[in-house]
Motif scaffolding. Structure first.
Motif, short mmCIF file in Angstrom:
data_model
loop_
_atom_site.label_atom_id
_atom_site.label_comp_id
_atom_site.label_asym_id
_atom_site.label_seq_id
_atom_site.Cartn_x
_atom_site.Cartn_y
_atom_site.Cartn_z
N UNK A 24 -32.93 50.83 -15.40
CA UNK A 24 -32.73 50.08 -16.64
C UNK A 24 -31.25 50.10 -16.99
N UNK A 25 -30.91 49.50 -18.09
CA UNK A 25 -29.50 49.48 -18.51
C UNK A 25 -29.00 50.87 -18.88
N UNK A 26 -29.92 51.80 -19.14
CA UNK A 26 -29.53 53.17 -19.53
C UNK A 26 -29.55 54.15 -18.37
N UNK A 27 -29.85 53.68 -17.16
CA UNK A 27 -29.96 54.56 -16.00
C UNK A 27 -28.58 55.04 -15.56
N UNK A 40 -24.58 56.66 -4.16
CA UNK A 40 -24.42 56.47 -5.60
C UNK A 40 -23.07 55.84 -5.93
N UNK A 41 -22.04 56.29 -5.26
CA UNK A 41 -20.69 55.75 -5.48
C UNK A 41 -20.63 54.25 -5.15
N UNK A 49 -21.56 48.85 -12.57
CA UNK A 49 -21.92 49.74 -13.66
C UNK A 49 -20.67 50.40 -14.22
N UNK A 50 -20.62 50.62 -15.53
CA UNK A 50 -19.45 51.26 -16.13
C UNK A 50 -19.39 52.75 -15.76
N UNK A 51 -18.21 53.30 -15.79
CA UNK A 51 -18.03 54.72 -15.53
C UNK A 51 -18.18 55.06 -14.06
#
Length: 165
Positions: A24-27, A40-41, A49-51
């Motif tokens: 989701x957008x919060x994942x 993941x990188x 994705x931000x961050x």
């Protein structure tokens, strides 16, 4: 020597689709060192994705620490608050489930996530613990005396290394 041939780049594209479907957008993405951290990188960048993605080590919580010691994969770095986060753990190969058990212990040392899911490039079976991936790009069967590991080239391209151990 094994004749198993897996196209790691094609499986990565399948993993990308699967991650989109289960997140989701919060994942927040967290990769298990080292292969999962590479995934993941790259997913963090490919999904815009931000961050930064987190990376997590199983070394301090392994049940075979006395035999293995500290791995050279790196230490846990979680550049976000774990408390209340939806975490998607990424790994290259899911086998016995023992690495994931250690990773969950490590993750909970940092806080209490709202949820934790698992996505893997390859599920090779052979579970010793009741662990399963929410998404696996491929499922293969290997003999217990074979190992399967993700490799990354200098350009960032993925490949697999299958060895008899």
């Amino acid at each position: 020597m094994s004749t198993l041939a897996l196209d790691a780049e094609a499986l990565y594209r399948e993993l990308l689709r699967g991650v989109l479907a289960i997140s989701s957008t919060n994942t927040r993405l967290v990769g298990i060192t080292s292969g999962g951290a590479w995934l993941a990188e790259r997913l963090q960048k490919d999904l815009n994705l931000p961050g930064e993605a987190g990376k997590i080590s199983s070394a301090m919580h392994r049940d075979d620490f006395a035999q293995r010691g500290l791995s050279s994969g790196g230490q846990t770095v979680l550049p976000f608050d774990v408390n209340g986060a939806d975490i998607l753990i990424l790994d290259d190969v899911l086998y016995t489930g023992r690495t994931l058990r250690a990773v969950l212990n490590e993750l909970f040392d940092y806080g209490r996530p709202a949820s934790v899911k698992l996505a893997v490039l390859v599920d090779r079976g052979g579970r010793e613990l009741p662990v399963q991936a929410d998404f696996a790009a491929a499922r293969v069967t290997l003999a217990a005396d074979q190992s399967l590991a993700l490799a990354r080239s200098e350009t960032g391209a993925f490949s697999f290394d299958v060895k008899d151990v």
